[in-house]
Design an enzyme around this catalytic site. Sequence first.
Site, PDB file in Angstrom:
ATOM      1  N   SER A 248       0.846  -1.195   0.000  1.00 52.97           N
ATOM      2  CA  SER A 248       0.000   0.000   0.000  1.00 52.97           C
ATOM      3  C   SER A 248       0.879   1.243   0.000  1.00 52.97           C
ATOM      4  O   SER A 248       1.669   1.455   0.918  1.00 52.97           O
ATOM      5  CB  SER A 248      -0.899   0.019   1.233  1.00 52.97           C
ATOM      6  OG  SER A 248      -1.417   1.326   1.394  1.00 52.97           O
TER       7      SER A 248
ATOM      8  N   MET B  46      -9.090   7.945   0.132  1.00 50.89           N
ATOM      9  CA  MET B  46      -9.952   8.301   1.274  1.00 50.89           C
ATOM     10  C   MET B  46     -10.520   9.701   1.081  1.00 50.89           C
ATOM     11  O   MET B  46      -9.822  10.588   0.596  1.00 50.89           O
ATOM     12  CB  MET B  46      -9.126   8.287   2.563  1.00 50.89           C
ATOM     13  CG  MET B  46      -8.410   6.990   2.810  1.00 50.89           C
ATOM     14  SD  MET B  46      -7.447   7.108   4.332  1.00 50.89           S
ATOM     15  CE  MET B  46      -6.596   5.534   4.272  1.00 50.89           C
TER      16      MET B  46
ATOM     17  N   MET C 124     -12.127   4.160  -0.384  1.00 47.93           N
ATOM     18  CA  MET C 124     -12.777   4.347   0.922  1.00 47.93           C
ATOM     19  C   MET C 124     -13.487   5.689   0.859  1.00 47.93           C
ATOM     20  O   MET C 124     -13.099   6.664   1.508  1.00 47.93           O
ATOM     21  CB  MET C 124     -11.718   4.305   2.029  1.00 47.93           C
ATOM     22  CG  MET C 124     -11.200   2.895   2.274  1.00 47.93           C
ATOM     23  SD  MET C 124      -9.678   2.886   3.221  1.00 47.93           S
ATOM     24  CE  MET C 124      -8.502   3.131   1.902  1.00 47.93           C
TER      25      MET C 124
ATOM     26  N   MET D  67     -11.327  -6.294   5.359  1.00 56.05           N
ATOM     27  CA  MET D  67     -10.497  -5.384   6.155  1.00 56.05           C
ATOM     28  C   MET D  67     -10.136  -6.060   7.476  1.00 56.05           C
ATOM     29  O   MET D  67     -11.003  -6.564   8.184  1.00 56.05           O
ATOM     30  CB  MET D  67     -11.252  -4.080   6.452  1.00 56.05           C
ATOM     31  CG  MET D  67     -11.519  -3.180   5.251  1.00 56.05           C
ATOM     32  SD  MET D  67     -10.054  -2.667   4.332  1.00 56.05           S
ATOM     33  CE  MET D  67      -9.067  -1.854   5.592  1.00 56.05           C
TER      34      MET D  67
END
Length: 216
Positions: A7, A36, A67, A138
């Site tokens: 990531s 995000m 997200m 998650m």
Amino acid sequence: MAKIAPSILSADFANLERDIHNLEQCGADWVHVDVMDGIFVPNMSIGIPVVQALRPVTDLVLDVHLMIDRPIRYVEQFIKAGADYVTIHIEADQPQNTLEALDKIHALGCKAAISLKPKTPAEAAIPYLEKCDMILVMTVEPGFGGQKFMADMMPKLRKLRQMLDEVNPGCILEVDGGVDANTCAVCKENGAEVLVAGSAYFKAEDRAAFVKLIQA
Ligand code: DX5
Ligand code: ZN
């Protein structure tokens, strides 16, 4: 063999191209891009222009984890920017819109995935199982890197594998959050095929060795 998707949330954003090329040299399989919006999660990160900038510098799969609230609004732009996989959260919109977003992702020639937050049960994925190329479980609350791995998500992972084997055996499972040299084994034992690692990958003293350990 499992795949590793480092990531870039934990990368050096001032040297993203360098970090991506280093990640290629270390043998990583995919690049995980955490998007995000400050609404679906209490943090903001990167978005469409960064995916667009990364596309010409790597042939690795760009695994875009949205997200964001009501992701259907943006999937097309992320795909046009160069995403290979687009993951949307099933908690982020009404089921009808989530189904439509998955269809839209496929219609635009991209792989589609859903993600489940820790408190979302495996059964909540039932309406989407047949429309997914991947399901992301998650193993931390989404929003931040560097959190503690939630081992209690493993039964959910197993359950999803069982459910998928009935209706969509080709669908793969990904885990995200707190994956490191110690926690990777239990993820793979429970059916994870793609493991996201942010802080553990970027902090590893020997990143190539870390990649091999995850892939083993
Ligand atoms: C969390 C993100 C993760 C995060 C993982 O919201 O979805 O991808 O970057 O970071 P680590 O591996 O540090 O938990
Ligand atoms: Zn992620």
